[in-house]
Design a protein around this motif. Structure first.
Motif, mmCIF file in Angstrom:
data_model
loop_
_atom_site.group_PDB
_atom_site.id
_atom_site.type_symbol
_atom_site.label_atom_id
_atom_site.label_comp_id
_atom_site.label_asym_id
_atom_site.label_seq_id
_atom_site.Cartn_x
_atom_site.Cartn_y
_atom_site.Cartn_z
ATOM 1 N N GLU A 87 0.163 -4.418 -7.245
ATOM 2 C CA GLU A 87 0.294 -4.812 -5.842
ATOM 3 C C GLU A 87 1.259 -5.989 -5.776
ATOM 4 O O GLU A 87 0.968 -7.063 -6.310
ATOM 5 C CB GLU A 87 -1.111 -5.227 -5.360
ATOM 6 N N PHE A 88 2.390 -5.774 -5.126
ATOM 7 C CA PHE A 88 3.385 -6.839 -4.986
ATOM 8 C C PHE A 88 3.304 -7.416 -3.575
ATOM 9 O O PHE A 88 3.139 -6.672 -2.607
ATOM 10 C CB PHE A 88 4.806 -6.284 -5.167
ATOM 11 N N ASN B 259 -0.281 -8.677 -8.481
ATOM 12 C CA ASN B 259 -1.576 -8.497 -9.147
ATOM 13 C C ASN B 259 -1.634 -7.069 -9.649
ATOM 14 O O ASN B 259 -1.196 -6.153 -8.966
ATOM 15 C CB ASN B 259 -2.717 -8.700 -8.145
ATOM 16 N N SER C 278 1.269 1.000 -4.421
ATOM 17 C CA SER C 278 0.347 0.432 -5.406
ATOM 18 C C SER C 278 -0.588 1.498 -5.961
ATOM 19 O O SER C 278 -1.808 1.351 -5.972
ATOM 20 C CB SER C 278 -0.452 -0.721 -4.795
#
Lengths: 370, 370, 370, 370
Positions: free
Chosen positions: B209-210, B224, B362
């Motif tokens: 997850e950006f 993360n 994601s």
């Protein structure tokens, strides 16, 4: 008290916590599903044998039949998860206030029913998410509320334990008593509650990876997840029971645009606050500079450490305050600071969402509305 | 040296690290894409003006034309990411050994090309994933290798920083110089390398997850991810540059079936080892009880702390050992302990996989084979 | 360099420290009282054999005979205590600047002579009380100077080590090489210097208890003392070499009327400041909020830890600045920040006072004027 | 309870500690020298007004006149120092067991009398040197007893506080209520007791420096001392109440020939053990590997921190065990683990010795025999 007989860990904690401030006496109980064990436990605790019951149904009924000034004021439920709901239901329906251990119920459906029951009953329902009882956790919430951290961007909540790293028997690993989750239900839900208590953020969706590392076990003993909060903040949360050598290190870091904070349950008297352009500050319980809300839940001066039991007792203190109001025929004070049935519903929805995600290949899953 | 002119941070670190042990002298450089700035930087550094070059192409060519005993032994590349590859290529093709900063290249395709170039050249290529230079990181690896942790179940690697929490200009946030990722490319790749170095685990797939928290920025400043390793271990890894008040707190926890370990770069002389049934042990650098590999990379007695520069210098020491072998016409020793071009390829594959996952909502994404 | 041959610990530290910033090259030395060992050490270090001398007298004389631009700029003395003075004398008289290890001389009488020699020579004399080279020690001094602690009331300086807890041979435990004291001379004098550097307080009298715990040893391996400073502040200081398991934990706490501070050498990047009515603050090296003096002696950004060698190098940096001034025919800059011959005299007076007290039944003894 | 009325700090602590384990109920009290305040305090505490007394004499007499099964089992004395003795005397002579706060009496002469009274009465007398109630302090004692540290060479015990750093009114700073010492009597005696409890060492002589930093104060608010123990061990001990920003940081380090240990009251669940040739070990409360004596005084699993109140409660638990024996007509069990009247005499002798030394120019003074 219902549950908490001989050999049960958490029942004793509840009793010490309830007793600490001298406002609550244990006077009755159904301490075990085994009537004899209940009797012996009552004996251990020095209770009047007449008020030691063979089961919770009898207890609820009999206590309700006592004159108002002789019956219990509230019941503490410290049984395995699968009986939280029926016990709570029985006592609420018999007209009693309830303090219950977490997770609130066996599943989300029960949680929703319980919420309705509590609303209808107009009684106190307090859930012992005890980590929110720590003064420095309350201080953290105050800081967030006052905007000292700015907008919250990120929350990292970890709950590593190692006690299930070996094969073991525990009702917590048995889906028939524990529910659909072990690590998330037992401790992940504490981490979630802690994060929500401090930040007020609501989960929008999450992606959860469950692992059962110990073979033969039916529920996950390790769970890692990514979280998207409403409003754009992001989260990392994990709960693990196979992290060898970890004891009970629930900890949280909250990052805002202006400052960040960090708290570790194993060193609960300190709250670390970090800034980009100023020295870190260590807020320590019991000092004149902490907020009134932290002070309110503090018994000892700074440097005289308080810990787990005192935090637990803070939940009981607030529950007792609400019970007193109800007894006096007044509404539950709006500023009451204990986890409510609503927190319990959100906790069960969190478990349900995580289980759904994990069962669906660890895909992003909308937070179950409840 | 190529890059590292006036005002560049990492160039100075490389110079101090290279110089520390008295085995490496800086004798030539192309310190900036700006010829005048290169000249002035060379002057600052007291170099012979003849060996301060206007650009790296000239440097590679000119140095190669010097008599063998007068030319450089190797080049250090400390430029922004987008030029790592062409510079390395130029020097390898001119017959020089290379030490390069990380991430190895601008993208994975370049990394694969570079691997081929290095193989063909038969020269030394060392990548400054400097955190693996710390003696207690080496101690951690030794423990895992000796089986002291049992089977590895879980890895938690965190790299929080706060320096990009405000809008800023940096080549690291510019995709044309930095590549497809900021947080993961700059620091996440260190965390990944650290975890791989210690555990030897290979990533099978990941879910990343950006987030770009600072508006206007084109690359993620927070990432993360959940990781699945080959063989069943699980991972949590994050890299953040908007974690206000965090400095450079790369840290790692590795959980095995028998023991667990924890290391924090900001307190690098300690390695914490945890057991389920025995007291925690704190291994401290410089003591008689640490492994030979940790001792080998130790300069000072226990209690006389070593830190960042010394760890960085350990990469240079090993690179120098390999360079000496190559100069003597011998093969690179097989026990060489620096990050290689293969590590660099894996690092670039890690970045590529994380970017692909993030760009695809994601979702779980297989580790890009390379 | 004089001393620091093969197997000597502190010589290597001096060399790394001197080399770190690229301003100082080792070009000549008399590395051992044993001429052959000196020769071999010079070979190890890659020196021109002509400038590797059989003894310090020859070195001083020969170097002085070289053309000005070819001779050494200064000498580093890293021999046992009993030769510090004659070596320093020889080089000062030959016209050289001097950096010397501590304690400055064998006894106080030599120290006073050396002070005269330095004054007459007009040369640089820097003493490597290296702990004052740490940026956060400099920050501590700044805080005291700016009055942020109010009036200083109490200083607690501790220096526990364990390396002499077993019977051992070391020149440090031999009165013929070490002088009248072991623990106080070797490390107590660092603690005293650190306290004086930070607070500026002058000792008025002290009461010292010396113990030799390891039988057969001729000098004390443990020393505890109470101190009365001029102006009313009080002190506790101890130095111990038999504290099993302690590595090099020199630490200091300074208590003022407004605030207090605490610093530990084993975690040198942090300075803890305590207040009565405000949260503790942790000042960390490399941040924008530290003082200019701390910044001046900082090489790396925050979170990239610096440690022992860098602090040591800071003494060399300042000595080099003074040497440059002297070479340029200018006076030594008045703001120079390294321990001077005056500090050395006070250090030797401190040792002499402690020895006198200990020898006189641990009675209160006036600080020996010098 | 005698003392502990409204606004008194320590009375509330005693009540929580006594109540925690559900074995002790508060049923009677003379809570203040002011009869009305005593009455109101009793009301606050929900006591039967008949058993809330105007003064301790009446309480002792009246309670003694009650039937045996209705009277108190023991009295807790939580008054200022000057009344500890008369109250204890009154209750002992009335046939009651006693738990008393420390220091035991106003002066040594009273302490000696009290010892005789206790012996004659054959009753329980427990002194609340509460820091010895911590499980990890008991673990430390076990380690010393088992010889795991070898021969003890050195003890460093520190007790810094800052709460008297400003001018203030407190009975503790008034010689007519506090006795001949403030810092040593109030907290130094805890440090002394802690050291003696863990090591068993007996003080042979000491040299104490008292300072009154806050002007107008009649007793010392800071005391530093050097100690010689019988058998050759040495000690450093200090107690300070003007150490700005310190809260209640009583801590101790014990150095032996084989290992050393370190314990900090503000982080009470950990005991650090250091070795010369092995990694440090961190013993943590609640784990399977701790000794039986530490386990016996533990209520919660590891990682669920216990703290001040629980340690205090451990003194009460042991006192209750002794009281039960006495009630049952049995002798006080020989393994009882609470500070006794003998400890109280030694504590008062320690205060007397320190005062004598300080009053005599801080000279070495033989430990007053008693």
């Amino acid at each position: 008290m219902v549950g908490g007989g001989r050999d049960a860990f958490i029942g004793g904690v509840h009793r010490m916590a309830a007793r600490l401030d001298g406002k609550i006496d244990l006077v009755a109980g159904a301490f075990s599903a085994n009537a004899e064990k209940s009797r012996l436990s009552g004996e251990d605790l020095g209770l009047d044998p007449k008020r030691v019951y063979a089961n919770y149904e009898t207890m609820a009924k009999t206590e309700a039949s006592l004159p108002e000034d002789q019956r219990i004021d509230f019941v503490s439920i410290v049984t395995p998860n699968n009986t939280h709901f029926p016990v709570a239901k029985a006592f609420l329906e018999a007209g009693f206030n309830v303090v219950s251990d977490k997770p609130m119920t066996f599943d989300l459906a029960e949680a929703i029913q319980l919420r309705d029951l509590v609303k209808r009953a107009g009684k106190v329902f307090a859930l012992t998410h005890n980590y929110t009882g720590y003064p420095m956790v309350k201080e953290a919430r105050e800081m967030v509320r006052k905007g000292e951290l700015g907008k919250i961007l990120k929350v990292v909540a970890e709950y590593p334990q190692g006690w299930l790293s070996q094969p073991s028997d525990s009702w917590r690993t048995d889906p028939s008593t524990s529910g659909a989750s072990c690590a998330v239900g037992d401790i992940g839900t504490h981490a979630e509650n802690l994060g929500r208590y401090i930040t007020g953020l609501e989960i929008e969706e999450l992606c959860a990876e469950f692992t059962t590392f110990v073979s033969g076990r039916k529920l996950e003993d390790d769970a890692n997840m990514l979280i998207r909060y409403r409003g754009g903040a992001k989260g990392v949360l994990y709960a693990s029971q196979i992290s060898v050598g970890e004891e009970n290190d629930v900890n949280i870091r909250v990052y805002g645009t202006k400052a960040s904070l960090e708290w570790h349950q194993e060193h609960p008297n300190e709250l670390i606050v970090k800034y980009q352009d100023a020295p870190r500050r260590i807020f320590r319980r019991g000092n004149p500079y902490v907020s009134d809300v932290a002070k309110k839940f503090t018994r000892l001066p700074s440097g005289h450490p308080e810990a787990f039991i005192e935090a637990f007792a803070n939940i009981y203190l607030e529950a007792a305050r609400a019970v007193e109001a109800v007894k006096a025929g007044k509404p539950i004070p709006p500023d009451i600071d204990y986890p409510t049935v609503e927190d319990g519903v959100l906790g069960m929805a969190f478990i349900a969402t995580a289980v759904a995600s994990a069962n669906n290949g660890s895909t992003w899953t909308k937070f179950v509305s409840a």
